[in-house]
Design a protein around this motif. Sequence first.
Motif, PDB file in Angstrom:
ATOM      1  N   PHE A  39      36.306  63.589   5.254  1.00  0.00           N
ATOM      2  CA  PHE A  39      35.667  62.716   6.297  1.00  0.00           C
ATOM      3  C   PHE A  39      35.379  63.461   7.611  1.00  0.00           C
ATOM      4  CE2 PHE A  39      37.713  59.669   3.742  1.00  0.00           C
ATOM      5  CZ  PHE A  39      36.827  58.421   3.528  1.00  0.00           C
ATOM      6  N   ALA A  40      34.102  62.916   8.179  1.00  0.00           N
ATOM      7  CA  ALA A  40      33.946  63.324   9.577  1.00  0.00           C
ATOM      8  C   ALA A  40      33.972  62.094  10.375  1.00  0.00           C
ATOM      9  CB  ALA A  40      32.611  63.990   9.818  1.00  0.00           C
ATOM     10  N   LEU A  41      34.815  61.920  11.478  1.00  0.00           N
ATOM     11  CA  LEU A  41      34.942  60.892  12.044  1.00  0.00           C
ATOM     12  C   LEU A  41      34.114  60.658  13.150  1.00  0.00           C
ATOM     13  CD1 LEU A  41      38.973  60.195  12.119  1.00  0.00           C
ATOM     14  CD2 LEU A  41      37.139  60.142  10.352  1.00  0.00           C
ATOM     15  N   PRO A  42      33.486  59.426  13.374  1.00  0.00           N
ATOM     16  CA  PRO A  42      32.720  59.353  14.620  1.00  0.00           C
ATOM     17  C   PRO A  42      33.492  58.739  15.720  1.00  0.00           C
ATOM     18  CG  PRO A  42      32.498  57.615  13.390  1.00  0.00           C
ATOM     19  CD  PRO A  42      33.338  58.457  12.426  1.00  0.00           C
ATOM     20  N   MET A  43      33.394  59.231  17.118  1.00  0.00           N
ATOM     21  CA  MET A  43      34.329  58.967  18.149  1.00  0.00           C
ATOM     22  C   MET A  43      33.655  58.813  19.349  1.00  0.00           C
ATOM     23  SD  MET A  43      37.183  61.650  17.378  1.00  0.00           S
ATOM     24  CE  MET A  43      38.779  60.689  17.971  1.00  0.00           C
ATOM     25  N   ALA A  44      33.550  57.594  19.929  1.00  0.00           N
ATOM     26  CA  ALA A  44      32.923  57.416  21.233  1.00  0.00           C
ATOM     27  C   ALA A  44      33.939  57.032  22.391  1.00  0.00           C
ATOM     28  CB  ALA A  44      32.165  55.997  21.161  1.00  0.00           C
ATOM     29  N   VAL A  45      33.930  58.319  23.129  1.00  0.00           N
ATOM     30  CA  VAL A  45      35.024  58.608  24.022  1.00  0.00           C
ATOM     31  C   VAL A  45      34.751  59.356  25.323  1.00  0.00           C
ATOM     32  CG1 VAL A  45      36.147  60.117  22.883  1.00  0.00           C
ATOM     33  CG2 VAL A  45      37.798  58.880  24.455  1.00  0.00           C
ATOM     34  N   GLU A  46      34.910  58.994  26.202  1.00  0.00           N
ATOM     35  CA  GLU A  46      34.774  59.685  27.638  1.00  0.00           C
ATOM     36  C   GLU A  46      35.790  60.836  28.106  1.00  0.00           C
ATOM     37  OE1 GLU A  46      37.869  57.458  29.366  1.00  0.00           O
ATOM     38  OE2 GLU A  46      36.323  56.935  27.767  1.00  0.00           O
ATOM     39  N   GLU A  47      37.190  60.755  27.546  1.00  0.00           N
ATOM     40  CA  GLU A  47      38.225  61.473  27.948  1.00  0.00           C
ATOM     41  C   GLU A  47      38.116  62.915  27.220  1.00  0.00           C
ATOM     42  OE1 GLU A  47      42.941  61.604  27.999  1.00  0.00           O
ATOM     43  OE2 GLU A  47      41.955  59.697  28.113  1.00  0.00           O
ATOM     44  N   SER A  48      38.056  63.774  28.130  1.00  0.00           N
ATOM     45  CA  SER A  48      38.084  65.389  27.663  1.00  0.00           C
ATOM     46  C   SER A  48      39.227  65.441  26.930  1.00  0.00           C
ATOM     47  CB  SER A  48      38.364  66.340  28.920  1.00  0.00           C
ATOM     48  OG  SER A  48      37.429  65.784  29.813  1.00  0.00           O
ATOM     49  N   SER A  49      39.076  66.328  25.927  1.00  0.00           N
ATOM     50  CA  SER A  49      39.906  66.856  24.613  1.00  0.00           C
ATOM     51  C   SER A  49      40.277  66.009  23.568  1.00  0.00           C
ATOM     52  CB  SER A  49      41.064  67.528  25.221  1.00  0.00           C
ATOM     53  OG  SER A  49      42.016  66.253  25.758  1.00  0.00           O
ATOM     54  N   VAL A  50      39.809  64.719  23.674  1.00  0.00           N
ATOM     55  CA  VAL A  50      40.100  63.865  22.656  1.00  0.00           C
ATOM     56  C   VAL A  50      39.618  64.161  21.133  1.00  0.00           C
ATOM     57  CG1 VAL A  50      39.837  61.361  21.753  1.00  0.00           C
ATOM     58  CG2 VAL A  50      40.696  61.735  23.989  1.00  0.00           C
ATOM     59  N   SER A  78      27.644  55.309  12.205  1.00  0.00           N
ATOM     60  CA  SER A  78      28.929  55.471  12.011  1.00  0.00           C
ATOM     61  C   SER A  78      29.621  55.078  11.005  1.00  0.00           C
ATOM     62  CB  SER A  78      29.815  54.967  13.255  1.00  0.00           C
ATOM     63  OG  SER A  78      29.516  55.352  14.492  1.00  0.00           O
ATOM     64  N   LEU A  79      28.967  53.693  10.477  1.00  0.00           N
ATOM     65  CA  LEU A  79      29.654  53.210   9.198  1.00  0.00           C
ATOM     66  C   LEU A  79      29.134  54.041   7.911  1.00  0.00           C
ATOM     67  CD1 LEU A  79      29.772  49.547   9.977  1.00  0.00           C
ATOM     68  CD2 LEU A  79      31.845  50.938   9.630  1.00  0.00           C
ATOM     69  N   ALA A  80      27.847  54.519   7.926  1.00  0.00           N
ATOM     70  CA  ALA A  80      27.164  55.302   7.073  1.00  0.00           C
ATOM     71  C   ALA A  80      28.009  56.785   7.176  1.00  0.00           C
ATOM     72  CB  ALA A  80      25.716  55.632   7.404  1.00  0.00           C
ATOM     73  N   LEU A  81      28.250  57.407   8.046  1.00  0.00           N
ATOM     74  CA  LEU A  81      28.760  58.525   8.151  1.00  0.00           C
ATOM     75  C   LEU A  81      30.199  58.397   7.494  1.00  0.00           C
ATOM     76  CD1 LEU A  81      29.135  61.419   9.213  1.00  0.00           C
ATOM     77  CD2 LEU A  81      29.991  60.370  11.431  1.00  0.00           C
ATOM     78  N   LEU A  82      30.845  57.484   7.840  1.00  0.00           N
ATOM     79  CA  LEU A  82      32.130  57.335   6.843  1.00  0.00           C
ATOM     80  C   LEU A  82      32.174  56.682   5.636  1.00  0.00           C
ATOM     81  CD1 LEU A  82      34.086  55.464   9.771  1.00  0.00           C
ATOM     82  CD2 LEU A  82      34.331  57.711   9.114  1.00  0.00           C
ATOM     83  N   GLY A  83      30.923  56.858   5.093  1.00  0.00           N
ATOM     84  CA  GLY A  83      30.674  56.462   3.430  1.00  0.00           C
ATOM     85  C   GLY A  83      30.540  54.910   3.320  1.00  0.00           C
ATOM     86  N   LYS A  84      30.357  54.159   4.279  1.00  0.00           N
ATOM     87  CA  LYS A  84      30.231  52.618   4.325  1.00  0.00           C
ATOM     88  C   LYS A  84      31.490  52.037   3.692  1.00  0.00           C
ATOM     89  CE  LYS A  84      25.075  52.314   3.880  1.00  0.00           C
ATOM     90  NZ  LYS A  84      24.093  51.735   3.139  1.00  0.00           N
ATOM     91  N   PRO A  85      32.653  52.269   4.596  1.00  0.00           N
ATOM     92  CA  PRO A  85      33.942  51.971   4.036  1.00  0.00           C
ATOM     93  C   PRO A  85      34.133  50.215   3.926  1.00  0.00           C
ATOM     94  CG  PRO A  85      34.078  52.362   6.303  1.00  0.00           C
ATOM     95  CD  PRO A  85      32.687  52.973   5.909  1.00  0.00           C
ATOM     96  N   ASN A  86      34.984  49.820   3.096  1.00  0.00           N
ATOM     97  CA  ASN A  86      35.327  48.407   3.269  1.00  0.00           C
ATOM     98  C   ASN A  86      36.301  48.299   4.609  1.00  0.00           C
ATOM     99  OD1 ASN A  86      38.034  49.013   2.160  1.00  0.00           O
ATOM    100  ND2 ASN A  86      37.218  48.507   0.167  1.00  0.00           N
ATOM    101  N   ALA A  87      36.788  46.923   4.711  1.00  0.00           N
ATOM    102  CA  ALA A  87      37.606  46.889   5.822  1.00  0.00           C
ATOM    103  C   ALA A  87      39.107  47.591   5.421  1.00  0.00           C
ATOM    104  CB  ALA A  87      38.115  45.314   6.109  1.00  0.00           C
ATOM    105  N   GLN A  88      39.667  47.516   4.519  1.00  0.00           N
ATOM    106  CA  GLN A  88      40.849  48.246   4.417  1.00  0.00           C
ATOM    107  C   GLN A  88      40.815  49.715   4.255  1.00  0.00           C
ATOM    108  OE1 GLN A  88      43.234  47.149   0.828  1.00  0.00           O
ATOM    109  NE2 GLN A  88      42.611  44.987   1.085  1.00  0.00           N
ATOM    110  N   GLU A  89      39.403  50.212   3.859  1.00  0.00           N
ATOM    111  CA  GLU A  89      39.635  51.727   4.254  1.00  0.00           C
ATOM    112  C   GLU A  89      39.214  52.097   5.671  1.00  0.00           C
ATOM    113  OE1 GLU A  89      37.154  52.582  -0.157  1.00  0.00           O
ATOM    114  OE2 GLU A  89      35.926  51.845   1.498  1.00  0.00           O
ATOM    115  N   LEU A  90      38.576  51.446   6.460  1.00  0.00           N
ATOM    116  CA  LEU A  90      38.418  51.832   7.786  1.00  0.00           C
ATOM    117  C   LEU A  90      39.653  51.523   8.508  1.00  0.00           C
ATOM    118  CD1 LEU A  90      36.674  52.183  10.231  1.00  0.00           C
ATOM    119  CD2 LEU A  90      36.303  49.650  10.320  1.00  0.00           C
ATOM    120  N   MET A  91      40.593  50.658   8.071  1.00  0.00           N
ATOM    121  CA  MET A  91      42.137  50.415   8.442  1.00  0.00           C
ATOM    122  C   MET A  91      42.742  51.798   8.500  1.00  0.00           C
ATOM    123  SD  MET A  91      43.254  46.636   7.221  1.00  0.00           S
ATOM    124  CE  MET A  91      45.136  47.013   7.722  1.00  0.00           C
TER     125      MET A  91
END
Length: 442
Positions: free
Chosen positions: A78-89, A356-369
């Motif tokens: 996977f490549a994880l989408p991350m929306a975050v402003e903090e440096s280094s996350v 984001s969901l397409a990037l993650l392969g359109k996961p179901n809720a359990q896969e996203l968990m």
Amino acid sequence: MNYKPIQGFSKLNKEEKIKWIVSEYLHDNSDYEDILKQYWNENTALQKLHEEFSENTISNFYMPYGVAPNFLIDGKLFALPMAVEESSVVAAASKAAKFWLDKGGFKTTIINTQKIGHTHFILDTEAYKLKHFFNFTLKNKLIEATAVITRNMRKRGGGILDIELIDKTTDLPHYYQLKVSFETVDSMGANFINSCLEQFGKTLKEEINSSNEFSQKEKDSLQVVMNILSNYTPDCIVRAEVSCNIEDLKDDSGISPEEFAWKFKQAVTIAEVEPYRATTHNKGIMNGVDAVVIATGNDFRATEACAHAYASKDGRYSSLSHCSTDNGVFRFWIDLPISVGVVGGLTNLHPLVKFSLALLGKPNAQELMSILAVSGLAQNFAAVRSLVTTGIQKGHMKMHLFNILNQFGATEEEKQYFVNYFKDKTVSHHEVITELNKLRQK
């Protein structure tokens, strides 16, 4: 300051709202008006869509949207989408993903998926009488009353799992709950749960008022206080873990795998027993979790509230993650209670959420968990790894360097100078400013 209240603010258009705010609070400074307008999207349809997500919108608040690659999760990359402003996350998550890539990656297990809601009510009656009424009359009536609401959810494999009567009269006089467990499949389910609970509140009133088992005095005492889901979901939980032989924990920090494993386990154990450390430790976990939660259009406030409540479940705030080093094997894991959805809400509306969901392969809720638990564990591993080896500031401040330089309007040439300058030095705010002044004096 003597500000004047305004009537009908919500009825003003965007321009009028801004003009009133700038006039009333910002001394007619047009610079602020320009700042707000520069974040409007030129695509008017997209701008209108964003404005309709909330109320009284006057602009958009941008956050960096990054991607952390190389996450091997349950045998899939996977490549994880991350929306975050903090440096280094994002950098830390990526580094942890790469570290575990050749060691089997991350393994996950869905432990449970139940969500909870309550009808909270006051009734001045004997508990045994109410319990008898609940078991032999009320429970079935509640199920019948919500049959229409739950029909579509039941077709998808979800619905109401159980209803319990909870006696809370020792905590508050005459206080009872209907505690309801739900399965909401791929939706987070807040609207579904709250609709069921509100119907429960109505049915509770109707059934008690029409029953011969209660006196008029008891009926008059009934007050349905509220019907609401709980964001604490200790039975909607996922485990993520990594493991390898201790000898494979080779690190470029100069310490041996054995010393690294020992220090790492000690750091996690300290977070388990010391709430001051646990708070920061868990905050680091949520750095990773929240970034993916936001990117996938879910509710990070609910996620945070649930995680911290779960961290206190044993009566003392403690670490969400755990570590063992038994029989020469290093194991690091997290049990994360989390309720998220991949349908409803913003998932079909916000263009970047859909991406984001397409990037993650359109996961179901359990896969996203599972993905979210991994993002938290990876972030935690990276932070603790830094703490017990080089220290947190070396990597963090290098990522923070551009924030400092941008505060002082550094040019691209100045930024490149500082990238080279700090190649073999630890970044500090004081050192950046001192060297920048010297550079500009030259």
